[in-house]
Design an enzyme around this catalytic site. Sequence first.
Site, PDB file in Angstrom:
ATOM      1  N   TYR A 196       7.808 -10.255 -33.615  1.00  0.00           N
ATOM      2  CA  TYR A 196       7.030  -9.156 -34.173  1.00  0.00           C
ATOM      3  C   TYR A 196       7.609  -8.787 -35.521  1.00  0.00           C
ATOM      4  O   TYR A 196       8.763  -8.376 -35.607  1.00  0.00           O
ATOM      5  CB  TYR A 196       7.097  -7.921 -33.273  1.00  0.00           C
ATOM      6  CG  TYR A 196       6.220  -8.025 -32.049  1.00  0.00           C
ATOM      7  CD1 TYR A 196       4.949  -7.457 -32.043  1.00  0.00           C
ATOM      8  CD2 TYR A 196       6.662  -8.666 -30.899  1.00  0.00           C
ATOM      9  CE1 TYR A 196       4.135  -7.538 -30.924  1.00  0.00           C
ATOM     10  CE2 TYR A 196       5.855  -8.750 -29.774  1.00  0.00           C
ATOM     11  CZ  TYR A 196       4.594  -8.187 -29.800  1.00  0.00           C
ATOM     12  OH  TYR A 196       3.796  -8.265 -28.693  1.00  0.00           O
ATOM     13  N   HIS A 374      -6.879  -4.249 -23.787  1.00  0.00           N
ATOM     14  CA  HIS A 374      -5.717  -5.100 -24.045  1.00  0.00           C
ATOM     15  C   HIS A 374      -4.797  -5.263 -22.841  1.00  0.00           C
ATOM     16  O   HIS A 374      -4.281  -4.301 -22.302  1.00  0.00           O
ATOM     17  CB  HIS A 374      -4.900  -4.531 -25.201  1.00  0.00           C
ATOM     18  CG  HIS A 374      -3.695  -5.375 -25.526  1.00  0.00           C
ATOM     19  ND1 HIS A 374      -3.814  -6.620 -26.082  1.00  0.00           N
ATOM     20  CD2 HIS A 374      -2.387  -5.184 -25.314  1.00  0.00           C
ATOM     21  CE1 HIS A 374      -2.610  -7.144 -26.222  1.00  0.00           C
ATOM     22  NE2 HIS A 374      -1.724  -6.293 -25.761  1.00  0.00           N
TER      23      HIS A 374
END
Length: 566
Positions: A196, A374
């Site tokens: 990330y 999600h």
Amino acid sequence: MRSLIPLLYLFFFAGASDHAMPFMEYLDQNHLVCLKWGFDKLEGNITFKLTVNTTGWVGFGFSPNGGMKGSDIIMGGLGPGGTYFTDYYATGNSMPLVDMQQSYTLLSLNESDGQTIVTFQRAIQSCDDQDVHITAQPIKLIYAYGPTDDISYHQARRGTKEVNLLNYMTRTTLTNFSYLNATADNITVPPSHTYYHCKVMKFPTLNTKHHIYLVEPVIEHHDIVHHMLLYRCPSFVTQPYDKPCYMGDIGDACFNVIAAWGVGGGVFELPENAGVPVGGEDSDTFYRLEIHYNNPNMETGRTDSSGLRLYYTAQLRQHDVGVMSTGLLLFNHMQYNIPPKASQFHTYGVCNTSMISQFVNPLPDLQVFAVLLHTHLAGRKVRVGHYRNGTQIDFLSYDENYDFEIQQIVNLGNIKTIKQGDEIAVECTYDTTDRTKVTRMGLATTDEMCLAFLLYYPAIKISSCISHPNTTHPLLNKSSRTSVVTTTSDQDEIAEYESLLKAVPQIQMACDDSSRILFYETGFVREMMKTPTVTCQNNKASSTLGTSWIVNPAGIILLLLWIAVM
Ligand SMILES: *[C@@H]1O[C@H](CO)[C@@H](O)[C@H](O)[C@H]1NC(C)=O
Ligand SMILES: *[C@@H]1O[C@H](CO)[C@@H](O)[C@H](O)[C@H]1NC(C)=O
Ligand SMILES: *[C@@H]1O[C@H](CO)[C@@H](O)[C@H](O)[C@H]1NC(C)=O
Ligand SMILES: *[C@@H]1O[C@H](CO)[C@@H](O)[C@H](O)[C@H]1NC(C)=O
């Protein structure tokens, strides 16, 4: 008093129909033929309002190829003999034939100011072989009209337009446009499976408030960029930086999502009446771009400059858009695991909006127009229930065929109103039959999440309203068999563990734009209705339709990150 009644009626009806039919397209270039539409659920009806600048007959239909042959048509009008409205089908370029089974219901038909306005409805999944089936793919709409009520050859008063009725998105023709770039700056992607990257940045100053109306992904390397999110930061984030996410930096506290993209996705455009505010008094605001890179082959030396391009306008739209995260999030000290070998393990997160009204009072009606669901790899279904006064009144959204690789913001077929006091529950169903170890709730793609991001207006200063089960509750801990970190693969124990997690109180949490968090401990997971199913009796028709509406890549994804913040 008497004169008020029609006025009130008009007001109410206009308001109600805007919500029921949020989509609008002119079918012709001269703006003489206007179609509005909306629907509640894909298993239900679709409602159309056709307005044509004529006092003669009007015709509208669905065509396999844009021509008349094989098309499904309605024609109607208000003539000397009164209202007429009929369902036809066409076998060629000739007068259509009356359909044996009249599949359309006329709701209203009138003329005013030289226009004919006809409102009608049909089942999305019609059972009639002479009706064209409506799917989530673009479909060719045809129209024609005449100057009188004698239905005869339409000459040039006809046309066709391709529209995706069930998965509609406004398409602005970009002419004089400006955009903000939120892109990584040739960063090095490390040789790890999941990475990330976070860039905390400020945009060039816009002195007055503007509206972002379109988000375009700019992807340099499709093979490694998995998803991107742009968050608005609270005011205490005042320095830019560019580094790995969730290392305890201050920008980890930016979690107010304003834009998102996920693998399989494309451009996302907001409805014409709404935009995400940027600039003006927000000019000093920092934003955090988060890019999730997937580098399964652990390649070294990969660099990347992907990101999002935000198109904005000074012509302010009617509403400011907000995004609220709902669902399940866990803290490190409140961990629980999904056991391996579970074929349908359910998790829940709830949001009671009366909690939000402690921040925002009075809470306006929140008009939800799109939803992004999600989970990570084990997610198979996501359902978002909407409750009022303790009873489920609707689903805000559901996806019974959830696919991690196709995550998209889905525009709802009608605008759903969340009122103060309403509750929202997000249910995720996971399949871990192919796993031998427990699945944690967390950030990696092999961990799990259960979130529904609600796009709504008017924006309020709340970024999330989520919950997790109180995993320290005695019910969960008194029996050692059902430990909170259960690793069992015994199906009875899994079922017991799942039902205990559902039964214990939910620790609910709402969080505002400035990252103020309010804890609240009285939530419970309510029962969720069965997902609606197709009621059509004609098996042939329903089986043709069963799968087609689900598939549509356009997309988005997300993550939240309190786990790391806490
Ligand atoms: C269609 O009719 C409406 C109502 O009379 C009018 O306002 C509009 O200008 C007309 N549109 C065109 C393109 O002529
Ligand atoms: C184009 O947009 C800019 C900035 O929004 C504005 O100043 C300019 O007047 C616009 N030009 C035209 C031709 O509309
Ligand atoms: C990006 O960085 C790499 C190594 O860090 C360098 O070789 C490459 O030239 C850079 N690319 C651009 C477009 O600056
Ligand atoms: C819930 O029920 C109460 C009492 O019946 C009523 O006053 C209230 O308006 C209801 N709330 C909503 C949002 O309908």
